[in-house]
Design a protein around this motif. Structure first.
Motif, PDB file in Angstrom:
ATOM      1  N   ARG A 208       0.822  -1.212   0.000  1.00 30.76           N
ATOM      2  CA  ARG A 208       0.000   0.000   0.000  1.00 30.76           C
ATOM      3  C   ARG A 208       0.854   1.259   0.000  1.00 30.76           C
ATOM      4  N   LEU A 209       2.029   1.182   0.590  1.00 33.52           N
ATOM      5  CA  LEU A 209       2.889   2.355   0.720  1.00 33.52           C
ATOM      6  C   LEU A 209       3.811   2.568  -0.483  1.00 33.52           C
ATOM      7  N   LEU A 210       3.916   1.569  -1.347  1.00 35.10           N
ATOM      8  CA  LEU A 210       4.829   1.648  -2.481  1.00 35.10           C
ATOM      9  C   LEU A 210       4.110   2.072  -3.754  1.00 35.10           C
ATOM     10  N   THR A 211       4.829   2.796  -4.597  1.00 29.57           N
ATOM     11  CA  THR A 211       4.335   3.065  -5.945  1.00 29.57           C
ATOM     12  C   THR A 211       4.187   1.738  -6.686  1.00 29.57           C
ATOM     13  N   PHE A 212       5.195   0.896  -6.582  1.00 28.99           N
ATOM     14  CA  PHE A 212       5.144  -0.491  -7.023  1.00 28.99           C
ATOM     15  C   PHE A 212       6.327  -1.200  -6.392  1.00 28.99           C
ATOM     16  N   ALA A 213       6.365  -2.536  -6.511  1.00 26.90           N
ATOM     17  CA  ALA A 213       7.489  -3.321  -6.000  1.00 26.90           C
ATOM     18  C   ALA A 213       8.139  -4.088  -7.134  1.00 26.90           C
ATOM     19  N   THR A 214       9.453  -4.266  -7.041  1.00 27.37           N
ATOM     20  CA  THR A 214      10.140  -5.225  -7.900  1.00 27.37           C
ATOM     21  C   THR A 214      10.343  -6.497  -7.079  1.00 27.37           C
ATOM     22  N   VAL A 215       9.990  -7.628  -7.675  1.00 31.16           N
ATOM     23  CA  VAL A 215       9.975  -8.903  -6.957  1.00 31.16           C
ATOM     24  C   VAL A 215      11.041  -9.818  -7.533  1.00 31.16           C
ATOM     25  N   GLN A 216      11.834 -10.388  -6.651  1.00 35.22           N
ATOM     26  CA  GLN A 216      12.928 -11.266  -7.060  1.00 35.22           C
ATOM     27  C   GLN A 216      12.385 -12.429  -7.879  1.00 35.22           C
ATOM     28  N   GLY A 217      12.824 -12.524  -9.133  1.00 31.86           N
ATOM     29  CA  GLY A 217      12.384 -13.608 -10.013  1.00 31.86           C
ATOM     30  C   GLY A 217      13.544 -14.471 -10.474  1.00 31.86           C
ATOM     31  N   TYR A 218      14.565 -14.567  -9.661  1.00 33.33           N
ATOM     32  CA  TYR A 218      15.797 -15.280 -10.027  1.00 33.33           C
ATOM     33  C   TYR A 218      16.532 -15.664  -8.751  1.00 33.33           C
ATOM     34  N   ASP A 219      17.655 -16.372  -8.927  1.00 34.36           N
ATOM     35  CA  ASP A 219      18.431 -16.910  -7.799  1.00 34.36           C
ATOM     36  C   ASP A 219      17.609 -17.894  -6.964  1.00 34.36           C
ATOM     37  N   TYR A 220      16.693 -18.592  -7.629  1.00 36.61           N
ATOM     38  CA  TYR A 220      15.974 -19.654  -6.927  1.00 36.61           C
ATOM     39  C   TYR A 220      16.943 -20.759  -6.516  1.00 36.61           C
ATOM     40  N   HIS A 221      17.957 -20.950  -7.347  1.00 29.85           N
ATOM     41  CA  HIS A 221      19.043 -21.884  -7.037  1.00 29.85           C
ATOM     42  C   HIS A 221      20.342 -21.271  -7.542  1.00 29.85           C
ATOM     43  N   GLY A 222      21.463 -21.729  -6.982  1.00 34.46           N
ATOM     44  CA  GLY A 222      22.766 -21.222  -7.383  1.00 34.46           C
ATOM     45  C   GLY A 222      23.857 -22.051  -6.753  1.00 34.46           C
ATOM     46  N   THR A 223      25.095 -21.591  -6.868  1.00 31.15           N
ATOM     47  CA  THR A 223      26.235 -22.420  -6.467  1.00 31.15           C
ATOM     48  C   THR A 223      26.464 -22.463  -4.960  1.00 31.15           C
ATOM     49  N   TRP A 224      25.588 -21.832  -4.180  1.00 29.49           N
ATOM     50  CA  TRP A 224      25.574 -22.090  -2.736  1.00 29.49           C
ATOM     51  C   TRP A 224      25.000 -23.486  -2.466  1.00 29.49           C
ATOM     52  N   GLU A 225      24.447 -24.115  -3.530  1.00 28.71           N
ATOM     53  CA  GLU A 225      23.997 -25.501  -3.489  1.00 28.71           C
ATOM     54  C   GLU A 225      24.933 -26.329  -4.377  1.00 28.71           C
ATOM     55  N   LYS A 226      25.154 -27.567  -4.043  1.00 29.01           N
ATOM     56  CA  LYS A 226      26.055 -28.428  -4.827  1.00 29.01           C
ATOM     57  C   LYS A 226      25.368 -29.065  -6.030  1.00 29.01           C
ATOM     58  N   ILE A 227      24.027 -29.137  -6.001  1.00 32.29           N
ATOM     59  CA  ILE A 227      23.296 -29.797  -7.077  1.00 32.29           C
ATOM     60  C   ILE A 227      22.842 -28.762  -8.099  1.00 32.29           C
ATOM     61  N   THR A 228      23.078 -29.032  -9.371  1.00 33.26           N
ATOM     62  CA  THR A 228      22.674 -28.114 -10.437  1.00 33.26           C
ATOM     63  C   THR A 228      21.156 -27.992 -10.492  1.00 33.26           C
ATOM     64  N   ASN A 229      20.691 -26.803 -10.889  1.00 28.53           N
ATOM     65  CA  ASN A 229      19.249 -26.582 -10.934  1.00 28.53           C
ATOM     66  C   ASN A 229      18.969 -25.333 -11.772  1.00 28.53           C
ATOM     67  N   GLN A 230      17.698 -25.031 -11.963  1.00 28.95           N
ATOM     68  CA  GLN A 230      17.294 -23.790 -12.621  1.00 28.95           C
ATOM     69  C   GLN A 230      17.407 -22.626 -11.637  1.00 28.95           C
ATOM     70  N   GLN A 231      17.600 -21.408 -12.159  1.00 23.49           N
ATOM     71  CA  GLN A 231      17.646 -20.255 -11.263  1.00 23.49           C
ATOM     72  C   GLN A 231      16.475 -19.303 -11.462  1.00 23.49           C
ATOM     73  N   SER A 232      15.639 -19.526 -12.517  1.00 28.29           N
ATOM     74  CA  SER A 232      14.589 -18.555 -12.803  1.00 28.29           C
ATOM     75  C   SER A 232      13.432 -19.155 -13.590  1.00 28.29           C
ATOM     76  N   ALA A 233      13.119 -20.416 -13.356  1.00 27.39           N
ATOM     77  CA  ALA A 233      12.053 -21.074 -14.118  1.00 27.39           C
ATOM     78  C   ALA A 233      10.689 -20.470 -13.792  1.00 27.39           C
ATOM     79  N   ILE A 234       9.804 -20.493 -14.774  1.00 25.62           N
ATOM     80  CA  ILE A 234       8.443 -20.008 -14.552  1.00 25.62           C
ATOM     81  C   ILE A 234       7.685 -20.971 -13.639  1.00 25.62           C
ATOM     82  N   ARG A 235       7.850 -22.275 -13.885  1.00 28.40           N
ATOM     83  CA  ARG A 235       7.175 -23.295 -13.082  1.00 28.40           C
ATOM     84  C   ARG A 235       8.202 -24.286 -12.563  1.00 28.40           C
TER      85      ARG A 235
END
Length: 438
Positions: A261-288
């Protein structure tokens, strides 16, 4: 309504209800790109102050590759906070001191010795002259600049002092060592990138449980002072924030319905769902969430958007983040085309291990050793050469994501970060095409 009458009405209304509807003030009306993923969809791009160094990508690059003409908003990243919580420049040389040569200047003229304003801020001024509808915000914090946000938000006094310092530095343009008001008019608003309230983020950040409530109070203080400054300057200033994908961070650190309510709008993180802080490979920005994903809980843009909606976000204020970079692992088991496999660590890269700009990743396809793979259903792509795995968004995937934004009637797309695109503007063209049905 005259500016004077409008200002008095906004001030009286905002104060009488504690700013709970401040985002419906004319600051929201001046949000140039807003709506439901159609012709008025926002396209918000982050430009980083350090792009001028190793990457050698000045703001002129955004004009030459067609990006600037397709943006509704530009976020300049980042301004920092000092320990008491006052706003400071993170890099004075990049921000307002570096003289640009003619071939890197947007107006084609070299900066003159001793001019009042140089650096990226002067280039932003030139950019706005060329694209007068573009709204430009100063982004505060980021991953390495959020250490003292908790101090700034702690008390009524600290909040008031913090906001006053930020308005003085970035909106009034009073830069250290420069003439008074040298940078006035560069910015049209402030973007808060506190990563994250009540959750550590970068190691060493100051974190308090009360950050959750204090973040909302900080936004109210920003709204109050921005309205007052806007009345003085006869213009409207916007207020935005970068919000997380992680649901635990959402619930621990944000009163999300109040925040929106207080923001003009928000930008929402749509990436870094996975990364090299994990040992197993994965997607970082899949839609589903893809089939076979071994992680719990699952992460995807669909899951993240739904989580924000469930917590009170209006659709037209959700501006979904899209990455212009990829995440990579090496020492990967040669099975399943490298997806969901064990690795030995981050893949070597140009600027940071495990993280590479799209314009660099694109060249890997030309080597003949990497093969491109897609999950059409989940909406993501990756490259694999038998041992090194990169997941990234190419034009096909970004157009798909932009269509998702349009189909879900969201407010638009946010890009991190603009220096990842090619000189031909392949990525911005894909985003623009997907948002506008082309």
């Amino acid at each position: 309504m005259s500016m004077k009458r409008w200002g008095a009405a906004v001030m009286a209304g905002a104060l009488s209800i504690g700013l709970s509807v401040a985002a419906a003030s004319p600051a929201h009306a001046h949000d140039q790109g807003h709506g439901h993923g159609g012709s008025s969809a926002r396209t918000v791009g982050y430009y980083t102050q350090w792009s001028i160094y190793d990457r050698n990508i000045p703001l002129r690059y955004l004009v030459d590759n067609g990006t600037a003409a397709k943006l509704t908003h530009l976020n300049y990243a980042f301004g920092f906070l000092d320990e008491p919580g006052s706003c400071v420049s993170a890099d004075a040389w990049a921000d307002y001191q570096r003289p640009f040569p003619a071939d890197q200047a947007i107006n084609g003229k070299a900066d003159a010795p001793g001019q009042a304003l140089a650096g990226n801020l002067n280039q932003i001024k030139q950019l706005k002259q060329k694209f007068p509808k573009l709204r430009v915000y100063i982004s505060l914090g980021g991953w390495t600049g959020s250490k003292y946000f908790s101090n700034a938000a702690l008390t009524p006094q600290s909040r008031a002092a913090h906001v006053k310092s930020c308005i003085d530095l970035w909106l009034k343009g009073n830069l250290p060592g420069a003439p008074a008001g040298a940078a006035k008019g560069v910015f049209d608003g402030i973007d808060l990138d506190w990563e994250w309230p009540a959750t550590e983020g970068n190691p060493g950040n100051v974190v308090r449980p009360e950050d959750k409530q204090n973040f909302t109070k900080l936004l109210r203080e920003y709204r109050l002072q921005l309205i007052k400054q806007g009345f003085h300057d006869r213009k409207s200033y916007d207020l935005t924030a970068f919000l997380p994908a992680n649901r635990e961070a959402m619930d621990r650190g944000y009163e999300l319905a109040s925040v929106y309510r207080l923001l003009t709008f928000a930008t929402v993180q749509g990436y870094d769902y996975h990364g090299t802080w994990e040992k197993i490979t994965n997607q970082q920005s899949a839609i589903r969430a893809p089939e076979g994903d071994p992680t719990t809980p699952k992460d995807s843009s669909e899951i993240v958007v739904d989580a924000h909606l469930q917590r009170g976000a209006p659709r037209d204020k959700i501006t979904l983040g899209l990455p212009y970079y990829g995440r990579g692992w090496t020492g990967v088991t040669n099975q399943n085309n490298g997806l969901f496999q064990q690795s030995t660590g981050p893949a070597p890269a140009t600027y940071e291990a495990g993280n590479e700009d799209y314009r660099k990743l694109k060249t890997l396809l030309g080597t003949g050793t990497y093969k491109l793979h897609r999950d059409e259903k989940a909406g993501f792509a990756w490259l694999f050469d038998g041992t090194t795995f990169w997941t990234y968004d190419d034009p096909t995937e970004l157009k798909r994501k932009a269509k998702f934004i349009r189909d879900r009637k969201l407010g638009g797309a946010m890009i991190w970060s603009l220096d990842g695109d090619t000189p031909q503007g392949e990525l911005i063209n894909a985003v623009h095409s997907g948002l506008h049905r082309r």
